[in-house]
Design an enzyme around this catalytic site. Structure first.
Site, PDB file in Angstrom:
ATOM      1  N   GLY A 128       0.806  -1.218   0.000  1.00  0.00           N
ATOM      2  CA  GLY A 128       0.000   0.000   0.000  1.00  0.00           C
ATOM      3  C   GLY A 128       0.840   1.269   0.000  1.00  0.00           C
ATOM      4  O   GLY A 128       0.524   2.238  -0.707  1.00  0.00           O
ATOM      5  N   THR A 129       1.897   1.283   0.774  1.00  0.00           N
ATOM      6  CA  THR A 129       2.712   2.493   0.873  1.00  0.00           C
ATOM      7  C   THR A 129       3.334   2.834  -0.476  1.00  0.00           C
ATOM      8  O   THR A 129       3.288   3.992  -0.925  1.00  0.00           O
ATOM      9  CB  THR A 129       3.818   2.291   1.940  1.00  0.00           C
ATOM     10  OG1 THR A 129       3.185   1.987   3.191  1.00  0.00           O
ATOM     11  CG2 THR A 129       4.679   3.532   2.092  1.00  0.00           C
ATOM     12  N   HIS A 178      -1.436  -7.708   2.364  1.00  0.00           N
ATOM     13  CA  HIS A 178      -1.504  -8.252   3.728  1.00  0.00           C
ATOM     14  C   HIS A 178      -2.741  -7.815   4.506  1.00  0.00           C
ATOM     15  O   HIS A 178      -2.955  -8.260   5.630  1.00  0.00           O
ATOM     16  CB  HIS A 178      -0.215  -7.969   4.504  1.00  0.00           C
ATOM     17  CG  HIS A 178      -0.004  -6.569   4.960  1.00  0.00           C
ATOM     18  ND1 HIS A 178      -0.174  -6.180   6.266  1.00  0.00           N
ATOM     19  CD2 HIS A 178       0.382  -5.460   4.297  1.00  0.00           C
ATOM     20  CE1 HIS A 178       0.117  -4.896   6.384  1.00  0.00           C
ATOM     21  NE2 HIS A 178       0.458  -4.430   5.197  1.00  0.00           N
ATOM     22  N   CYS A 214       1.330   4.915  19.329  1.00  0.00           N
ATOM     23  CA  CYS A 214       2.368   4.373  20.197  1.00  0.00           C
ATOM     24  C   CYS A 214       3.513   3.778  19.392  1.00  0.00           C
ATOM     25  O   CYS A 214       4.633   3.684  19.876  1.00  0.00           O
ATOM     26  CB  CYS A 214       1.791   3.332  21.140  1.00  0.00           C
ATOM     27  SG  CYS A 214       0.698   2.198  20.349  1.00  0.00           S
TER      28      CYS A 214
HETATM   29  N1  PLP Z   1      -3.120   2.845   3.618  1.00  0.00           N
HETATM   30  C1  PLP Z   1      -3.913   2.425   4.607  1.00  0.00           C
HETATM   31  C2  PLP Z   1      -5.299   2.978   4.730  1.00  0.00           C
HETATM   32  C3  PLP Z   1      -3.449   1.456   5.513  1.00  0.00           C
HETATM   33  O1  PLP Z   1      -4.263   1.051   6.504  1.00  0.00           O
HETATM   34  C4  PLP Z   1      -2.130   0.964   5.360  1.00  0.00           C
HETATM   35  C5  PLP Z   1      -1.588   0.009   6.341  1.00  0.00           C
HETATM   36  O2  PLP Z   1      -1.931   0.020   7.508  1.00  0.00           O
HETATM   37  C6  PLP Z   1      -1.347   1.431   4.293  1.00  0.00           C
HETATM   38  C7  PLP Z   1      -1.875   2.374   3.445  1.00  0.00           C
HETATM   39  C8  PLP Z   1       0.040   0.924   4.070  1.00  0.00           C
HETATM   40  O3  PLP Z   1       0.029  -0.352   3.457  1.00  0.00           O
HETATM   41  P1  PLP Z   1       1.322  -1.280   3.499  1.00  0.00           P
HETATM   42  O4  PLP Z   1       1.483  -1.762   4.904  1.00  0.00           O
HETATM   43  O5  PLP Z   1       1.024  -2.397   2.543  1.00  0.00           O
HETATM   44  O6  PLP Z   1       2.478  -0.471   3.034  1.00  0.00           O
END
Ligand code: PLP
Length: 385
Positions: A71-72, A200, A324
Site C-alpha cells: 500500500g505504501t 496483507h 504508540c
Molecule cells: N493505507 C492504509 C489505509 C493502511 O491502513 C495501510 C496500512 O496500515 C497502508 C496504506 C500501508 O500499506 P502497506 O502496509 O502495505 O504499506
C-alpha cells in the site's frame, strides 16, 4: 494460550489456500518471469493469471493492474507519478485523516512548494465535502481521498467524489487498502483513476500490493530499471507474493457478501455488548457507513495502552488509537481531526475482525473486557472517587 486476533486492519493471517498456492514458487518454480526459456515462461503465465484474479475482484481490465510492494508504495507512486506527469500544475487535495502513506507524501510536497489542501471530517469522521468543489481549480493535479479509514472504518462516498473530480478535469486517487476485500468494488463503472491496495490486509502475504491505473491516466514510471510492469514499475517481480495476492483476491471475490455479513454480525455483537457493559464508553465513527469489520471505541478516563496490555494477558489482540508505534502517546490524528475529546481519544481501542474470527472469541472478549475497564478506572486519577 490461544490468540484471539482482533487486529486485522493492521495485518491479516495468510489464508491456508494462499500459502499453498505460493509454496511451489520458492523452491520448484523459481524461474525469472522475464527469461526466454520455458522454465521462466511458465512463471510469467502465473503472473498473468494473478493479474486476472486481481482485476476480477476490482472489476477492471488486467492491463490496468501494476504489482507493487504494498500500500505504501502504491500511494507514493500514485501521488508522485501523477505530479511528475503534469509538472505545470501545483495543487493537491487530500483529507486530514489519510494514512501516513498519503499524508506524509503530501506534506513533503507542500514543503517543496506545492499547495496542499487537507479536507476535514466531522465528529463522526465523515468527510466535509462542501469545500472540495470550490477548491478544485485548473491548478489541481490530483485529489487523493481514502476509501475507508483504517482507524474508524468510516467509508467515504468515493464514487460521488470521483465523479465530481472527473467533471473538474483532475486525477482522482483513492487509498483503498482497507476497503478491498471488505466492500464490493466495480472499477469499470466508476470514475476512480488510481487505486491502491495491499496484499496483507486481505489474507495475502506482506510486501505485495497493487496500483490500479485506469487506461489513459497519465502516470510517470515510478521505479526505473528493467521493463517489468510495462516499464512503469521496474524490478524482478515478487512472484510468490503476486501468486498469493491473486489467490487471495479470488477467495475474496467468491464470498465477499456472505463473509462480510457474518463478520458484521460478530462485530456488532462485540460492539453492542461493550457499549452496554462498559459505562462511559462511546463509539468513534459513523455507525451506518462503516467497514463491516471495524469498531473503534473510546473508554473515558483510562489509557488505551493499559487496556491493550491487560487484554494481551488473555491473548486478545487489538490496537489503540494512540500513535504508540512512533513512541509518542499523542492521540491519533484521525480522532483529533474528529474532535474526539482528549480524555476519550487517549482511551480508544480499535477492534478489527476477519472471516477467521468466531462467536466464541467474541463471547470470551465480552466476558473479559468490562472487568478490565472497571479495574483501570479504579486506578485512574481522572475518575472522581
Ligand atoms: N493505507 C492504509 C489505509 C493502511 O491502513 C495501510 C496500512 O496500515 C497502508 C496504506 C500501508 O500499506 P502497506 O502496509 O502495505 O504499506
Amino acid at each position: 494460550m490461544k490468540t484471539i486476533y482482533f487486529d486485522n486492519n493492521a495485518t491479516t493471517k495468510v489464508a491456508e489456500e494462499v500459502a499453498e498456492e505460493m509454496k511451489p514458487f520458492f523452491c520448484e518454480l523459481y524461474g525469472n518471469p522475464s527469461s526466454m526459456h520455458t522454465f521462466g515462461g511458465q512463471i510469467a503465465a502465473k503472473i498473468r493469471k494473478s493479474r486476472k484474479q486481481v482485476a476480477n475482484l476490482l472489476g477492471c481490465d488486467p492491463a490496468e493492474i501494476i504489482f507493487t510492494s504494498g500500500g505504501t508504495e502504491s500511494d507514493n507512486a500514485a501521488i508522485n507519478g501523477t505530479l511528475a506527469a503534469a509538472p505545470d500544475k501545483r495543487k493537491i487535495i487530500t483529507s486530514r485523516v489519510e494514512h501516513p502513506a498519503v499524508l506524509s507524501v503530501c506534506r513533503e510536497l507542500e514543503s517543496c512548494g506545492y499547495t496542499v489542501i487537507e479536507l476535514g471530517v466531522d465528529k463522526q469522521g465523515r468527510l466535509v465535502r462542501d469545500k472540495l468543489e470550490e477548491q478544485i481549480d485548473d491548478d489541481t493535479t490530483l485529489v487523493t481521498i481514502m476509501y475507508a479509514n483504517n482507524e474508524t472504518g468510516v467509508v467515504f462516498p468515493i464514487e460521488q467524489i470521483a465523479e465530481l473530480v472527473k467533471s473538474k478535469g483532475s486525477v482522482f486517487h483513492t487509498d483503498a487498502v482497507q476497503a478491498v476485500g471488505k466492500i464490493p468494488l466495480n472499477l469499470a463503472k466508476s470514475n476512480i483513476d488510481l487505486l491502491s491496495l495491499s496484499g496483507h490486509k486481505l489474507h495475502a502475504p506482506k510486501g505485495v500490493g497493487v496500483l490500479y491505473v485506469r487506461k489513459g491516466t497519465r502516470l510517470s514510471p515510478f521505479m526505473l530499471g528493467g521493463h517489468q510492469e510495462k516499464g512503469r514499475r521496474a524490478g524482478t517481480e515478487n512472484v510468490p507474493g503476486i501468486v498469493g495476492l491473486g489467490k487471495a483476491c479470488e477467495l475474496a471475490a467468491k464470498n465477499i457478501k456472505e463473509e462480510n455479513e457474518r463478520v458484521r454480525k460478530l462485530r456488532n455483537k462485540l460492539e453492542n455488548a461493550i457499549l452496554k457493559n462498559c459505562p462511559d464508553s462511546m463509539l468513534n465513527g459513523d455507525k451506518d457507513n462503516r467497514l463491516p469489520n471495524t469498531s473503534n471505541i473510546s473508554f473515558e478516563y483510562i489509557e488505551g495502552e493499559s487496556i491493550l496490555l491487560m487484554l494481551d494477558k488473555y491473548g486478545i489482540c487489538a490496537s489503540s488509537g494512540s500513535a504508540c508505534a512512533s513512541g509518542s502517546l499523542e492521540p491519533s490524528h484521525v480522532l483529533r481531526a474528529m474532535g474526539v475529546p482528549f480524555t476519550a481519544a487517549h482511551g480508544s481501542i480499535r477492534f478489527s475482525l476477519s472471516r477467521y474470527n468466531t462467536e466464541q472469541e467474541v463471547d470470551y472478549t465480552i466476558e473479559k473486557l468490562p472487568p478490565i475497564i472497571n479495574r483501570l478506572r479504579e486506578l485512574s486519577p481522572f475518575v472522581a472517587k
